[in-house]
Design a protein around this motif. Structure first.
Motif, short mmCIF file in Angstrom:
data_model
loop_
_atom_site.label_atom_id
_atom_site.label_comp_id
_atom_site.label_asym_id
_atom_site.label_seq_id
_atom_site.Cartn_x
_atom_site.Cartn_y
_atom_site.Cartn_z
N PRO A 1 -11.46 65.26 -86.80
CA PRO A 1 -11.08 65.13 -88.21
C PRO A 1 -9.99 64.09 -88.48
O PRO A 1 -9.73 63.78 -89.65
N VAL A 2 -9.37 63.53 -87.42
CA VAL A 2 -8.37 62.49 -87.68
C VAL A 2 -8.99 61.30 -88.40
O VAL A 2 -8.32 60.64 -89.20
N ASN A 3 -10.28 61.04 -88.16
CA ASN A 3 -10.93 59.93 -88.85
C ASN A 3 -11.18 60.22 -90.33
O ASN A 3 -11.57 59.32 -91.08
N LEU A 4 -10.98 61.47 -90.74
CA LEU A 4 -11.09 61.84 -92.15
C LEU A 4 -9.72 61.98 -92.80
O LEU A 4 -9.62 62.38 -93.97
N ALA B 1 -17.28 62.30 -78.49
CA ALA B 1 -16.92 63.50 -79.27
C ALA B 1 -17.54 63.40 -80.66
O ALA B 1 -17.38 62.39 -81.35
N THR B 2 -18.23 64.46 -81.07
CA THR B 2 -18.90 64.50 -82.37
C THR B 2 -18.70 65.88 -82.99
O THR B 2 -18.16 66.79 -82.36
N THR B 3 -19.16 66.03 -84.23
CA THR B 3 -19.07 67.32 -84.92
C THR B 3 -20.32 67.55 -85.74
O THR B 3 -21.01 66.60 -86.14
N GLY C 1 -13.25 57.08 -91.38
CA GLY C 1 -14.55 56.78 -90.82
C GLY C 1 -15.28 58.06 -90.46
O GLY C 1 -14.85 59.16 -90.80
N GLU C 2 -16.40 57.91 -89.76
CA GLU C 2 -17.15 59.08 -89.32
C GLU C 2 -16.30 59.92 -88.37
O GLU C 2 -15.54 59.37 -87.56
N PRO C 3 -16.39 61.26 -88.46
CA PRO C 3 -15.63 62.11 -87.55
C PRO C 3 -16.24 62.11 -86.15
O PRO C 3 -16.92 63.06 -85.73
N ARG C 4 -16.00 61.06 -85.42
CA ARG C 4 -16.52 60.90 -84.06
C ARG C 4 -15.57 59.97 -83.31
O ARG C 4 -14.91 59.12 -83.92
N GLU D 1 -13.32 50.80 -81.98
CA GLU D 1 -14.37 50.68 -83.00
C GLU D 1 -14.61 52.01 -83.71
O GLU D 1 -14.83 52.04 -84.93
N TRP D 2 -14.57 53.11 -82.98
CA TRP D 2 -14.80 54.43 -83.59
C TRP D 2 -13.52 55.06 -84.11
O TRP D 2 -13.58 55.90 -85.03
N ALA D 3 -12.38 54.71 -83.56
CA ALA D 3 -11.11 55.34 -83.94
C ALA D 3 -10.51 54.62 -85.16
O ALA D 3 -9.50 53.93 -85.06
N ARG D 4 -11.11 54.84 -86.31
CA ARG D 4 -10.68 54.15 -87.51
C ARG D 4 -9.28 54.57 -87.95
O ARG D 4 -8.57 53.83 -88.62
N PHE D 5 -8.87 55.79 -87.57
CA PHE D 5 -7.56 56.28 -87.99
C PHE D 5 -6.42 55.42 -87.45
O PHE D 5 -5.34 55.38 -88.04
#
Length: 295
Positions: free
Chosen positions: A228-231, A259-261, A192-195, A182-186
């Motif tokens: 940053p992979v999600n970006l 993991a967040t930024t 997606g959000e960098p998380r 769900e969070w790993a959009r890459f």
């Protein structure tokens, strides 16, 4: 170092307590009376691509420093590495490594030590460690993360060999790891959000020793892919500096990693990783500053 070290430690392990092997450092003759010296092996399953995983090196360095500190004074047996500040001077190859430990301070509440990870005569990782007693008291405040399941759901992405992640992150051979889809959009070619969120647990045998479980939690605080992979930023994200905190020994079962930024800049980004055990308690944390992968 010589080939006798590999012979003594035995062949590389993949399922028989593989992380315990990382922590099984062996004392060697010191260079000086004030310096502890240990030899160890980091097998090639503890790599991302061709190079050794950073959190594994921090855990090995902490194990060496703990052994030397406890050996210096029986009263310090209850001390644990509650903080590790690491600078990565180079990228070791898997195989034999050497640790040199220097105690900087011995106190009733706080002890300080430095560990150098050395390979082929070069210092490649320098870690300053703070020792104290772990926090086993009930917390007076602890945010809840009930939206993250205690164990990986059916659609979580595994790191087994031959998988999309397992072919890059070989640590999946030494521990059981799943990434939250769900969070790993890459993974689906989206942004997606960098998380990121993950689940990890040790292989059978590694959870039996309380100290190994402690070092495993420290290693897990550097397990997430760079957020940053999600970006859309893929590739190597060299760590400039990383600080790891150990709060308590984990309960048995799955560990959860969040993991967040705070910011992904044009050149650098920060990443916080929070490690929770199966009871929801915070067992480890890390914060690192790293370079954004260049397209």
């Amino acid at each position: 170092m010589t080939m006798e070290l590999t012979a003594e430690f035995g062949p590389a392990a993949t399922t028989d307590a593989p992380f315990s092997r990382v922590c099984a450092v062996r004392e060697a003759p010191p260079a000086t009376a004030e310096t502890g010296r240990y030899l160890g092996v980091i097998d090639d399953i503890w790599t991302i691509g061709p190079k050794v995983h950073g959190g594994t090196m921090v855990a090995g360095s902490a194990a060496a420093a703990t052994n030397w500190l406890r050996a210096s004074d029986p009263a310090l047996v209850g001390m644990a590495p509650i903080a590790a500040s690491s600078d990565f001077l180079g990228a070791p190859d898997p195989g034999e490594v050497e640790y040199e430990v220097r105690v900087r301070k011995i106190g009733r509440q706080i002890c300080l030590a430095d560990t150098d990870l050395i390979q082929d005569g070069r210092v490649l990782v320098r870690t300053a460690l703070t020792f104290s007693r772990l926090d086993d008291a009930e917390p007076s405040y602890a945010p809840q993360h009930s939206d993250m399941p205690v164990q990986p759901p059916a659609d979580a992405i595994g790191y087994e060999p031959g998988s999309q992640m397992g072919d890059i992150v070989h640590v999946g051979q030494g521990a059981e790891i799943y990434l939250d889809r769900e969070w790993a959009r890459f993974l689906d070619g989206e942004k997606g959000e960098p998380r990121l969120r993950m689940w990890i647990r040790p292989r059978p045998g590694d959870e039996q020793d309380p100290d190994v479980a402690m070092y495993f939690a420290m290693m897990c605080a550097d397990m997430s892919p760079p957020v940053p992979v999600n970006l859309g930023h893929f590739g190597w994200a060299p760590t400039v500096q990383m600080t790891t905190y150990l709060r308590r020994r984990p309960a048995s079962g799955w560990l959860r990693i969040i993991a967040t930024t705070h910011e992904v800049g044009g050149r650098m980004f920060d990443e916080d990783q929070l490690v929770l055990d199966s009871t929801g308690a915070v067992v480890a944390q890390s914060r690192q500053l790293a370079l954004v992968p260049q397209r």
